[in-house]
Design an enzyme around this catalytic site. Structure first.
Site, short mmCIF file in Angstrom:
data_model
loop_
_atom_site.label_atom_id
_atom_site.label_comp_id
_atom_site.label_asym_id
_atom_site.label_seq_id
_atom_site.Cartn_x
_atom_site.Cartn_y
_atom_site.Cartn_z
N CYS A 33 0.48 -8.63 -2.56
CA CYS A 33 1.45 -8.64 -1.46
C CYS A 33 2.87 -8.48 -1.99
O CYS A 33 3.70 -7.81 -1.37
CB CYS A 33 1.32 -9.93 -0.65
SG CYS A 33 -0.27 -10.12 0.18
N CYS B 48 -6.48 -0.06 5.07
CA CYS B 48 -6.66 -0.84 3.85
C CYS B 48 -6.48 -2.34 4.09
O CYS B 48 -6.73 -3.14 3.19
CB CYS B 48 -5.68 -0.38 2.78
SG CYS B 48 -5.98 1.31 2.22
#
Length: 279
Positions: free
Chosen positions: A105, A35
């Site tokens: 993130c 990913c």
């Protein structure tokens, strides 16, 4: 170029607590190399539940490394019950903010922390969202429960924001209608076709600019960790020609790097129809 804060630069260039902990008794893993982002968080937790040490290994961009680094600073000395209250917004705020395109993130850091603490408690490795949720985005393995949680915790209002925070819908786009329905349900609105963004139409110059930015921000830092580099040779519509440099140019599996890293990242950040060729 992404508008990174000084804190992000500091944690990216000189990450804190980087590396595995040999005496860790709690480990949380999220994401996958396929990913494009992966984080392995190591914790040493006392019998009383206090986090004494923290370390991490991250494969990802500057924001992923910085988010992992600042997370280890945040949790040191915390009791696990307090650590579980840390949100992705707190991680981003500790860095002075993140570009909206990089908020996923901070979400990855939050999920790794929860996974590590579950590991220490002897609970199943998968989160409740993964166990109970319905898979929505097959490309990035995101469930409806993860999407709902992220919408609620961050007050998301648009489909674009959901993708920025979770990556869901950021690759092939087949799940965008499902995400729009989930978002509409959370906002108390009837799903509308206009929730789905119109197809992006780019000139070759615009495409080249996006390709160059993705190479500088997403691809080059990853290759640099192994002594490699990349040069953009040509952009002709969806066809992108690159040349690997440094150690990457001598690697026998350069075609794997081209397809599994370069092409995948450009399809995510520029356009899903991009085809990358090696010069």
């Amino acid at each position: 170029m992404w508008n990174y804060t000084q804190k992000v630069h500091e944690h990216f260039l000189s990450p804190h607590n980087a590396g595995a902990l040999e005496d860790a008794n709690a480990i949380g893993e999220v994401g996958s190399l396929a990913c494009g982002d992966a984080l392995k968080l190591y914790l040493k937790i006392s019998d009383e539940g206090v986090i004494q040490k923290a370390g991490f290994e991250t494969f990802g961009c500057a924001s992923a490394i910085a988010s992992s680094s600042v997370l280890t600073d945040l949790v040191l000395g915390m009791h696990v019950d307090e650590a579980l209250k840390i949100t992705n917004r707190q991680i981003a705020e500790a860095l002075g903010g993140l570009p909206k395109e990089k908020m996923h993130c901070s979400v990855m850091g939050q999920e790794a922390l929860e996974a590590a603490i579950r590991n220490w408690k002897g609970e199943p490795a998968m989160s409740h969202a993964h166990e109970e949720g319905r898979l929505v985005c097959k490309c990035f393995g995101v469930t409806d429960q993860q999407i709902i949680r992220t919408i609620r915790e961050n007050g998301l209002k648009t489909l674009e924001e959901v993708t920025q925070y979770t990556k869901a819908g950021g690759a092939c786009g087949d799940c965008l209608d499902q995400i729009a329905e989930i978002l509409a349900g959370e906002l108390g609105k009837t799903p509308r076709q206009e929730l789905r963004p119109a197809p992006r139409r780019m000139t070759n110059v615009q495409r080249m600019q996006l390709v160059m930015r993705a190479i500088d921000e997403e691809i080059r830092p990853r290759l640099a960790t192994d002594g490699g580099d990349i040069e953009l040779v040509d952009v002709d519509g969806p066809r992108v020609v690159v040349a690997l440099r440094g150690r990457c140019s001598q690697c026998r599996s350069s075609h794997v790097t081209i397809k599994d890293l370069v092409e995948k990242q450009l399809r995510e950040h520029v356009s899903p129809d991009i085809i990358v060729e090696e010069a």
